[in-house]
Design a protein around this motif. Sequence first.
Motif, PDB file in Angstrom:
ATOM      1  N   TYR A  41      24.783 -43.692 -15.972  1.00 35.35           N
ATOM      2  CA  TYR A  41      25.123 -43.844 -14.560  1.00 35.35           C
ATOM      3  C   TYR A  41      24.259 -42.916 -13.702  1.00 35.35           C
ATOM      4  O   TYR A  41      23.888 -41.823 -14.131  1.00 35.35           O
ATOM      5  CB  TYR A  41      26.601 -43.509 -14.325  1.00 35.35           C
ATOM      6  CG  TYR A  41      27.537 -44.290 -15.204  1.00 35.35           C
ATOM      7  CD1 TYR A  41      27.718 -45.646 -15.014  1.00 35.35           C
ATOM      8  CD2 TYR A  41      28.227 -43.661 -16.238  1.00 35.35           C
ATOM      9  CE1 TYR A  41      28.574 -46.366 -15.834  1.00 35.35           C
ATOM     10  CE2 TYR A  41      29.077 -44.368 -17.053  1.00 35.35           C
ATOM     11  CZ  TYR A  41      29.256 -45.728 -16.846  1.00 35.35           C
ATOM     12  OH  TYR A  41      30.095 -46.438 -17.653  1.00 35.35           O
ATOM     13  N   PRO A  42      23.980 -43.351 -12.482  1.00 30.13           N
ATOM     14  CA  PRO A  42      23.255 -42.462 -11.565  1.00 30.13           C
ATOM     15  C   PRO A  42      24.055 -41.188 -11.301  1.00 30.13           C
ATOM     16  O   PRO A  42      25.288 -41.219 -11.265  1.00 30.13           O
ATOM     17  CB  PRO A  42      23.130 -43.302 -10.286  1.00 30.13           C
ATOM     18  CG  PRO A  42      23.347 -44.708 -10.718  1.00 30.13           C
ATOM     19  CD  PRO A  42      24.283 -44.651 -11.891  1.00 30.13           C
ATOM     20  N   GLU A  43      23.360 -40.095 -11.120  1.00 28.82           N
ATOM     21  CA  GLU A  43      24.050 -38.840 -10.832  1.00 28.82           C
ATOM     22  C   GLU A  43      24.814 -38.957  -9.517  1.00 28.82           C
ATOM     23  O   GLU A  43      24.251 -39.352  -8.489  1.00 28.82           O
ATOM     24  CB  GLU A  43      23.039 -37.695 -10.741  1.00 28.82           C
ATOM     25  CG  GLU A  43      23.700 -36.335 -10.539  1.00 28.82           C
ATOM     26  CD  GLU A  43      22.693 -35.225 -10.507  1.00 28.82           C
ATOM     27  OE1 GLU A  43      23.090 -34.081 -10.263  1.00 28.82           O
ATOM     28  OE2 GLU A  43      21.495 -35.511 -10.736  1.00 28.82           O
ATOM     29  N   GLY A  44      26.100 -38.628  -9.572  1.00 30.39           N
ATOM     30  CA  GLY A  44      26.936 -38.778  -8.380  1.00 30.39           C
ATOM     31  C   GLY A  44      27.365 -40.214  -8.138  1.00 30.39           C
ATOM     32  O   GLY A  44      28.091 -40.497  -7.201  1.00 30.39           O
ATOM     33  N   TRP A  45      26.903 -41.119  -8.992  1.00 32.63           N
ATOM     34  CA  TRP A  45      27.212 -42.548  -8.884  1.00 32.63           C
ATOM     35  C   TRP A  45      26.925 -43.075  -7.481  1.00 32.63           C
ATOM     36  O   TRP A  45      27.709 -43.773  -6.858  1.00 32.63           O
ATOM     37  CB  TRP A  45      28.649 -42.834  -9.288  1.00 32.63           C
ATOM     38  CG  TRP A  45      28.841 -44.299  -9.535  1.00 32.63           C
ATOM     39  CD1 TRP A  45      27.900 -45.268  -9.559  1.00 32.63           C
ATOM     40  CD2 TRP A  45      30.071 -44.964  -9.789  1.00 32.63           C
ATOM     41  NE1 TRP A  45      28.434 -46.487  -9.832  1.00 32.63           N
ATOM     42  CE2 TRP A  45      29.780 -46.328  -9.972  1.00 32.63           C
ATOM     43  CE3 TRP A  45      31.386 -44.540  -9.877  1.00 32.63           C
ATOM     44  CZ2 TRP A  45      30.768 -47.274 -10.235  1.00 32.63           C
ATOM     45  CZ3 TRP A  45      32.355 -45.480 -10.149  1.00 32.63           C
ATOM     46  CH2 TRP A  45      32.051 -46.826 -10.325  1.00 32.63           C
ATOM     47  N   GLU A  46      25.811 -42.727  -6.942  1.00 31.07           N
ATOM     48  CA  GLU A  46      25.336 -43.236  -5.661  1.00 31.07           C
ATOM     49  C   GLU A  46      26.430 -43.113  -4.604  1.00 31.07           C
ATOM     50  O   GLU A  46      27.188 -42.186  -4.602  1.00 31.07           O
ATOM     51  CB  GLU A  46      24.854 -44.684  -5.829  1.00 31.07           C
ATOM     52  CG  GLU A  46      23.926 -45.187  -4.736  1.00 31.07           C
ATOM     53  CD  GLU A  46      22.803 -44.224  -4.393  1.00 31.07           C
ATOM     54  OE1 GLU A  46      22.176 -43.640  -5.291  1.00 31.07           O
ATOM     55  OE2 GLU A  46      22.583 -44.013  -3.204  1.00 31.07           O
ATOM     56  N   GLY A  47      26.518 -44.029  -3.683  1.00 30.85           N
ATOM     57  CA  GLY A  47      27.564 -44.011  -2.672  1.00 30.85           C
ATOM     58  C   GLY A  47      27.413 -42.886  -1.682  1.00 30.85           C
ATOM     59  O   GLY A  47      28.181 -42.746  -0.758  1.00 30.85           O
ATOM     60  N   LYS A  48      26.375 -42.028  -1.848  1.00 32.18           N
ATOM     61  CA  LYS A  48      26.126 -40.907  -0.943  1.00 32.18           C
ATOM     62  C   LYS A  48      27.385 -40.081  -0.724  1.00 32.18           C
ATOM     63  O   LYS A  48      27.772 -39.777   0.391  1.00 32.18           O
ATOM     64  CB  LYS A  48      25.566 -41.419   0.385  1.00 32.18           C
ATOM     65  CG  LYS A  48      24.210 -42.117   0.216  1.00 32.18           C
ATOM     66  CD  LYS A  48      23.665 -42.614   1.526  1.00 32.18           C
ATOM     67  CE  LYS A  48      22.311 -43.296   1.324  1.00 32.18           C
ATOM     68  NZ  LYS A  48      21.757 -43.816   2.581  1.00 32.18           N
ATOM     69  N   GLY A  49      28.042 -39.774  -1.816  1.00 33.17           N
ATOM     70  CA  GLY A  49      29.232 -38.943  -1.722  1.00 33.17           C
ATOM     71  C   GLY A  49      30.485 -39.717  -1.381  1.00 33.17           C
ATOM     72  O   GLY A  49      31.581 -39.174  -1.394  1.00 33.17           O
ATOM     73  N   MET A  50      30.350 -41.011  -1.057  1.00 38.89           N
ATOM     74  CA  MET A  50      31.516 -41.800  -0.685  1.00 38.89           C
ATOM     75  C   MET A  50      32.449 -41.980  -1.862  1.00 38.89           C
ATOM     76  O   MET A  50      33.666 -41.967  -1.751  1.00 38.89           O
ATOM     77  CB  MET A  50      31.074 -43.169  -0.159  1.00 38.89           C
ATOM     78  CG  MET A  50      32.202 -44.074   0.263  1.00 38.89           C
ATOM     79  SD  MET A  50      31.570 -45.642   0.824  1.00 38.89           S
ATOM     80  CE  MET A  50      30.505 -45.100   2.136  1.00 38.89           C
ATOM     81  N   MET A  51      31.852 -42.170  -3.029  1.00 31.33           N
ATOM     82  CA  MET A  51      32.669 -42.445  -4.193  1.00 31.33           C
ATOM     83  C   MET A  51      32.644 -41.303  -5.178  1.00 31.33           C
ATOM     84  O   MET A  51      33.659 -40.913  -5.727  1.00 31.33           O
ATOM     85  CB  MET A  51      32.186 -43.724  -4.859  1.00 31.33           C
ATOM     86  CG  MET A  51      33.058 -44.153  -6.000  1.00 31.33           C
ATOM     87  SD  MET A  51      32.830 -45.881  -6.332  1.00 31.33           S
ATOM     88  CE  MET A  51      34.161 -46.127  -7.484  1.00 31.33           C
ATOM     89  N   GLY A  52      31.470 -40.756  -5.414  1.00 29.66           N
ATOM     90  CA  GLY A  52      31.376 -39.700  -6.413  1.00 29.66           C
ATOM     91  C   GLY A  52      31.691 -40.245  -7.794  1.00 29.66           C
ATOM     92  O   GLY A  52      31.914 -41.431  -7.982  1.00 29.66           O
TER      93      GLY A  52
END
Length: 539
Positions: A41-52
């Motif tokens: 998975y991408p670090e932080g799972w993308e979402g720009k902090g929206m999902m984390g």
Amino acid sequence: MASSRCNRSRWRITTALAGVFSIGLASCDLSPEYHPQKFLYPEGWEGKGMMGNAQPADGIVRSDWWTMFNDPILDGLEKRMLAVNPDLQAAAEAFTQARDVARETESRLYPQVTGAAHMSDNKGSLGRLYNNPATSRSLVYESNQAYSGAATWEPDFWNSIRNTTRMQKNLAQASAAQYALARLSLEAELASDYIALRGLDAQNAVYDDSIRYFRAAVEITELRQAGSIGAGLDVSRAETQLYSAQAGKSNLIARRNVMEHAIAVLLNTAPAGFHIAPVKDVKMHFGVVKINEGLPASLLERRPDIAIAERQMAASARAIGVSRAAFYPHITFSAEGGFEDGGFDLASISRAFWKIAVQAVEPAFTGGLRRAALQRSWSQYRSMVDNYRSVVLSAFQDVEDGLTQTRQFKIAQDQQQKAVDAALRTQSMTMALYTGGLSNYLDALVAQQDALQARLAEVEVQTAQVQSSVRLVRALGGGWSTADLPGIKQIDPFGPLQYNNLRTPKPVNGIDNHAKPLDNDLRGDRVSENVPQGLTGRP
């Protein structure tokens, strides 16, 4: 005599060797070792902090998730839908059929035993071919009686039957996940339709309020025209606004009726016998779903559609073992015995007959049939892997979409509320200026139109925000997990020696087959028995 004893000794040795051979090969599994796919998975799972890297907080998503809306009528609708919806019941029957297919396949592991008996009494014809009347009896009677038993057994040397059985049980588990997906989809559809219905109720209340205001505006323009201080054009404009609003309300009522009909069908009720009393406002406030750590891994265990794809992938791996087994000899043991006599002396051992045989079949040349089947099995497995990855990506997208919508719709709702406040102030001021003769009616008309559209848009945004919460709950699996899937041992609908209670299998993990008198009652008269006040059987 010596030759006969020698033959029997050879047979015993051959049988013993075959038994040892079968025991030694019984664990020869030709399927590839199966492991579920692992993803990076991408670090932080993308979402720009929206999902984390997140998962639903404890208590946020439960199996009865709709109760978080705190609406007793919706609770009653969901309860009734789960009890009588025909599509959900059909999904339960599909799971039962998948269990039975697995049981049919597994039955081949056991010896197949049959019994037979026959008795005949026959008369010969004097006109039969080659009959000599001079030497034959005038009538020829013949009789025969026999009973016998037979057994065949295919030792599963190459695990062909076992892998086929496991494949069917994996598919049965996928069918159980399909039931969970159908249930979640119906729950979400009913909740979304009900929220949309309440949104239409709120819009209808806006129309009622606006129509009262527009009717008063018509009266004001008529009074000003009668006093020769207003033009007939103002009256026409005010009437146009009033009648347009009334037409919009009529269109809204039609949309509400259609939505109500959709809810009735979900509840196994004919639409003519169903009605939900309207309310003035959308009073459900679900808010934003809170998120904790760890969602990527846990989401794979929470979504029924991911479980379906994973079980289908496991079944495809077993199919490879079945295709590989086709390259090895197909061996069958059989035995048959009984008694036969032209009369009724069947108890004599001299009237007995028996036969014991071993058969081995190995296709020598098939023109590439088995190789093509094996290659197809590998290709099907790889396609199931690709499908699994696609479903996982779609699941991540659903969650991201749901989080984005719930948060942005909440922001839009707050912004639209400010727009409504401004529009209502403008409407009030322009009407006061027009009444005092300080402005023309066109300014008041534009303000009235803006106020109506702003209020309708506010309700639409509020409805969309609540519906987006439903979609987010559905994206998160609705409280379901792979722990709710039946285990391999639970798939069998009955035991090999069970001969009673065969009409419906024992329920497994909440998947029940049932038929109630209420199922065929489409009148809706009894709907109100299952829901609180506010829902009636007939309008």
